[in-house]
Every structure is written in structure tokens, then in C-alpha cells.
Design an enzyme around this catalytic site. Sequence first.
Site, PDB file in Angstrom:
ATOM      1  N   HIS A 257     -25.764  36.944 -11.427  1.00 15.38           N
ATOM      2  CA  HIS A 257     -26.661  36.347 -12.423  1.00 15.38           C
ATOM      3  C   HIS A 257     -26.143  36.681 -13.809  1.00 15.38           C
ATOM      4  O   HIS A 257     -25.658  37.785 -14.038  1.00 15.38           O
ATOM      5  CB  HIS A 257     -28.090  36.883 -12.247  1.00 15.38           C
ATOM      6  N   GLU A 311     -32.385  32.844  -6.012  1.00 16.21           N
ATOM      7  CA  GLU A 311     -32.200  31.709  -5.108  1.00 16.21           C
ATOM      8  C   GLU A 311     -32.063  32.124  -3.644  1.00 16.21           C
ATOM      9  O   GLU A 311     -32.317  31.326  -2.747  1.00 16.21           O
ATOM     10  CB  GLU A 311     -30.953  30.911  -5.519  1.00 16.21           C
TER      11      GLU A 311
HETATM   12  N1  ACO Z   1     -19.786  35.322  -5.501  1.00 21.87           N
HETATM   13  C1  ACO Z   1     -18.562  35.832  -5.752  1.00 21.87           C
HETATM   14  N2  ACO Z   1     -18.159  36.248  -6.965  1.00 21.87           N
HETATM   15  C2  ACO Z   1     -19.028  36.112  -7.971  1.00 21.87           C
HETATM   16  C3  ACO Z   1     -20.306  35.601  -7.790  1.00 21.87           C
HETATM   17  C4  ACO Z   1     -20.684  35.197  -6.500  1.00 21.87           C
HETATM   18  N3  ACO Z   1     -21.883  34.683  -6.259  1.00 21.87           N
HETATM   19  N4  ACO Z   1     -20.954  35.574  -8.981  1.00 21.87           N
HETATM   20  C5  ACO Z   1     -20.101  36.055  -9.890  1.00 21.87           C
HETATM   21  N5  ACO Z   1     -18.941  36.392  -9.274  1.00 21.87           N
HETATM   22  C6  ACO Z   1     -17.768  36.984  -9.911  1.00 21.87           C
HETATM   23  C7  ACO Z   1     -16.824  35.918 -10.434  1.00 21.87           C
HETATM   24  O1  ACO Z   1     -15.863  35.552  -9.487  1.00 21.87           O
HETATM   25  C8  ACO Z   1     -16.199  36.619 -11.593  1.00 21.87           C
HETATM   26  O2  ACO Z   1     -15.236  37.534 -11.090  1.00 21.87           O
HETATM   27  P1  ACO Z   1     -13.844  37.744 -11.838  1.00 21.87           P
HETATM   28  O3  ACO Z   1     -14.192  38.215 -13.224  1.00 21.87           O
HETATM   29  O4  ACO Z   1     -13.183  38.779 -10.986  1.00 21.87           O
HETATM   30  O5  ACO Z   1     -13.186  36.411 -11.839  1.00 21.87           O
HETATM   31  C9  ACO Z   1     -17.331  37.479 -12.143  1.00 21.87           C
HETATM   32  O6  ACO Z   1     -18.202  37.722 -11.052  1.00 21.87           O
HETATM   33  C10 ACO Z   1     -18.095  36.859 -13.293  1.00 21.87           C
HETATM   34  O7  ACO Z   1     -18.450  35.520 -12.951  1.00 21.87           O
HETATM   35  P2  ACO Z   1     -18.943  34.479 -14.022  1.00 21.87           P
HETATM   36  O8  ACO Z   1     -18.969  33.125 -13.384  1.00 21.87           O
HETATM   37  O9  ACO Z   1     -18.194  34.627 -15.303  1.00 21.87           O
HETATM   38  O10 ACO Z   1     -20.408  35.029 -14.281  1.00 21.87           O
HETATM   39  P3  ACO Z   1     -21.585  34.205 -14.908  1.00 21.87           P
HETATM   40  O11 ACO Z   1     -22.507  35.153 -15.537  1.00 21.87           O
HETATM   41  O12 ACO Z   1     -21.058  33.119 -15.766  1.00 21.87           O
HETATM   42  O13 ACO Z   1     -22.196  33.501 -13.608  1.00 21.87           O
HETATM   43  C11 ACO Z   1     -23.538  32.713 -11.877  1.00 21.87           C
HETATM   44  C12 ACO Z   1     -23.471  33.608 -13.130  1.00 21.87           C
HETATM   45  C13 ACO Z   1     -23.111  31.303 -12.240  1.00 21.87           C
HETATM   46  C14 ACO Z   1     -24.988  32.677 -11.402  1.00 21.87           C
HETATM   47  C15 ACO Z   1     -22.620  33.282 -10.777  1.00 21.87           C
HETATM   48  O14 ACO Z   1     -23.010  34.586 -10.442  1.00 21.87           O
HETATM   49  C16 ACO Z   1     -22.553  32.402  -9.545  1.00 21.87           C
HETATM   50  O15 ACO Z   1     -21.776  31.453  -9.506  1.00 21.87           O
HETATM   51  N6  ACO Z   1     -23.397  32.693  -8.493  1.00 21.87           N
HETATM   52  C17 ACO Z   1     -23.445  31.875  -7.311  1.00 21.87           C
HETATM   53  C18 ACO Z   1     -24.331  30.646  -7.534  1.00 21.87           C
HETATM   54  C19 ACO Z   1     -25.796  31.026  -7.619  1.00 21.87           C
HETATM   55  O16 ACO Z   1     -26.303  31.853  -6.889  1.00 21.87           O
HETATM   56  N7  ACO Z   1     -26.514  30.350  -8.559  1.00 21.87           N
HETATM   57  C20 ACO Z   1     -27.917  30.612  -8.824  1.00 21.87           C
HETATM   58  C21 ACO Z   1     -28.108  31.474 -10.049  1.00 21.87           C
HETATM   59  S1  ACO Z   1     -29.788  31.956 -10.296  1.00 21.87           S
HETATM   60  C22 ACO Z   1     -30.483  30.753 -11.270  1.00 21.87           C
HETATM   61  O17 ACO Z   1     -29.879  30.206 -12.142  1.00 21.87           O
HETATM   62  C23 ACO Z   1     -31.878  30.363 -11.063  1.00 21.87           C
END
Ligand code: ACO
Length: 376
Positions: A257, A311
Site C-alpha cells: 500500500h 482488498e
Molecule cells: N507484490 C510484490 N511486490 C510488491 C507488491 C506486491 N503486491 N507491492 C509492492 N511491491 C514491491 C514492488 O515490486 C517494488 O519493489 P522494488 O522497489 O524492489 O521494485 C516496491 O514494492 C514498491 O512498489 P511500488 O509500486 O513503487 O509501490 P507503490 O506504493 O507505488 O504501490 C500498490 C502500491 C500499487 C498498492 C502496490 O503495493 C501493488 O501493486 N499492490 C498489488 C495490487 C493491490 O493490492 N492493489 C490494491 C491496493 S489497496 C487500494 O488501493 C484500495
Amino acid sequence: MTEAAIATKGLENVTIGDSTISLVAGETGGLTYRGYEIDRLAGHASYEEVAYLLLHGELPAPARRDEFRNDLTARRQLPRFAESIADAVPPTTPPLDALRTALSGLGDGSVAYPPTLSQGLDLIAHAPLLLARHVRRAAGAPPVEPREDLGHAAHYLYLLRGEEAGPREVAALEQYLVLLADHGMNASTFALRVVLSTNSDLISAATAALAALKGPAHGGAPSKVSDMLDAVGAPEQAEGWVRAQLDAKARLFGFGHRAYKTEDPRAVILHRIAREVAEPTRFALAEAVERAALDELHRRKPAQRLYTNVEYYSAVVLEAVGLPRGLFTPTFAVARTAGWAAHALEQAGDNRLIRPDVRYTGAAPGRAWPAGADVA
Ligand code: ACO
């Protein structure tokens, strides 16, 4: 913008203004609406009471609560224009896309800037009607005549099914709707505020918000959580499945998140609700996949502080309520209409055009024409 300005990718840690609606405490895992802890509201306040709280800043006294509920109930009729737009959407359209299209049909030219409380209440009351109308049409069934004696959560299920849901389902859905009603400056609320800040109308802004909610990085994740649980199949396969996904650089839906660097408080409560309402085998599978995912994410990416987000157990709870996957994100939208309405009123109350800048990294000005170019 000066050339030295620092660009913040994804606007992380950028504050766009002041708000008194909800506080997301990302480091400590807290969420409050107008100062009330979310875990005191879920299970104790109805969705209508929480909508009132978000819109007015106070929990309603009993007489005011009944008045507000009656006001919302009286709006359970769709404007003719919106109905005709909803009915023009092909029945095979996925519910979220149908809702996005039909929602814009609520803006028939009569909804103008600035947003009003009455427009906000219409948005909250009409979203379930539009969605259910499409879902039933897709199933070859006529729309259900709205009733006035059911609360928002019970009425939502009634509109979809044409029969009353049981009290356990209604209670679980009610808590879900409360937990998802608002969440600080999330992507859909930001989209709504950007549109409103141009002095555009509430329905245009809510349509933009819904479009932002659709993506799996925001509200589009829960159906993918259900798909993931199906793909894992059994608790003993969780570890191997999670490792293979992460080896393939795939994301695990329902984890991570932008704001929370610890447990998402909504996930904690939804986990508890899921324990009560989900089918035990499904719940055991969900817990096994969660354990495997957290172990592996913490081992591989300790600095990222990745935890279960809202979620994950939303999917398990909505499955238990009997909703099909295509309705998970639309149901999230139905919940979030209260937050969107509150943010619209707040934005319009102290509006200034939201217009950020970008750091230009393209070709330097004064570029020469390509040799032989015939450009007027
Ligand atoms: N699975 C694997 N790796 C992840 C995940 C995940 N669910 N979430 C973040 N990471 C990792 C990324 O690969 C990245 O790693 P790196 O720096 O080694 O490349 C790091 O964590 C940071 O990721 P970002 O995408 O920059 O983080 P951001 O804060 O932008 O993303 C997000 C947040 C989009 C929710 C992300 O965690 C994600 O894609 N989660 C999966 C989708 C999800 O569950 N969405 C619902 C969110 S809740 C809501 O909005 C109501």
C-alpha cells in the site's frame, strides 16, 4: 516550475491541501473518519450514519439519523435520462464499465458546479440502482422496484437479487461499506478533486473517480485476489505458488500500500469478519496464502514494508456475501460514493485549480528541422 525542481514520481508524500474528512496514519496503521476510529464505527454504525458523518462532520443524533435515512430513501428513483443511458449499455458489458457509463448519465446538464449536499445524496442513492439495473438486465431479469423499508446495505443486495438477504450477509456487507467509505487522498478521490477544481460538476468528477478506482493498483484488485486463491487451490501449495509468482516478478494482489507501512487497519477488521462469515475451507486457504505471501515479501523486500491491504480480505468477505467477482469493485464504488461526495463539498468550499507541473526532459528548445522536411 524552475529547472531545479524535484519531481516526485507518483506524487508520493506530496500533500495537496487540507482536509478534515479522514486521517490515514500510514506508519501506525490507523484510520479515522472525522476523528472516529474505524474499528469503533464498523459493526456499530450503519452505512447511512457513516455517510452522514463524512458529509456533516458529526455522527447524527437519532432524530437526525432517521431524517437523513428517509432523505436518502426518498431518492431511490433514477432520473429518466440515466435510466435510458443504463439501458443502452450492452448487457454483456462488465458491471464496472456499465456503471462508469451509466454514472455519467446522471449528469444530464442539470447537475452543475458547485456540488451540493443534495447532489451528493443523489450520487449515493443512485449508484446502487444503476448497477443493479445493469446486473439484472444482463441476467435477463427486470429491475427490482426500490423499497423504502430497507437500509442501504440490505437494499443493495435486495436490488441485485429481488429478494431480501439474510442478516449475516447484510451485517458483513454493512461493515464492508463502512470500512470502504473514505480513505484520505487516494487516487480516485484525487481524480475527483482534480476534475472539480476546474469547476466541473460532481457527476463528471465522480465518473473520473470511478475510472481511477477501476485499476488493480487501486480498487480493481479484489477479484484478482479471488482468482489468486483459486489458482493456489490448497493451503499446502501456497508457499510454492507465491515463490513462483515473485520469481516471475509478478505482484501479489491484496498486498502492499502506498500509505500503510504496517498493517492496513481495514484489512485487520475484514480478516475478523471473514473468519465469521466465510466458508471455513476458503478462509483457511486465504490465511495460508496470506502467511506465505507475507513471509516471502518480508524476506525478499524487507525495506518495502509490505503488508496485507484492504482488498485481500475484502475479496473473501464479498465472496461470502454471495457477490460475483465482477461486482467486487463496483461494490467498492458504491461504498466510496459517500467519501467522494464529502470530498467534493470540501474541495468546492475552498477551491483552487489543481494544476501541478512536470519536469521537462525532452529535446532542448530551438531544435533544428530535419533535413529536407517539408513543414509549413
Ligand atoms: N507484490 C510484490 N511486490 C510488491 C507488491 C506486491 N503486491 N507491492 C509492492 N511491491 C514491491 C514492488 O515490486 C517494488 O519493489 P522494488 O522497489 O524492489 O521494485 C516496491 O514494492 C514498491 O512498489 P511500488 O509500486 O513503487 O509501490 P507503490 O506504493 O507505488 O504501490 C500498490 C502500491 C500499487 C498498492 C502496490 O503495493 C501493488 O501493486 N499492490 C498489488 C495490487 C493491490 O493490492 N492493489 C490494491 C491496493 S489497496 C487500494 O488501493 C484500495
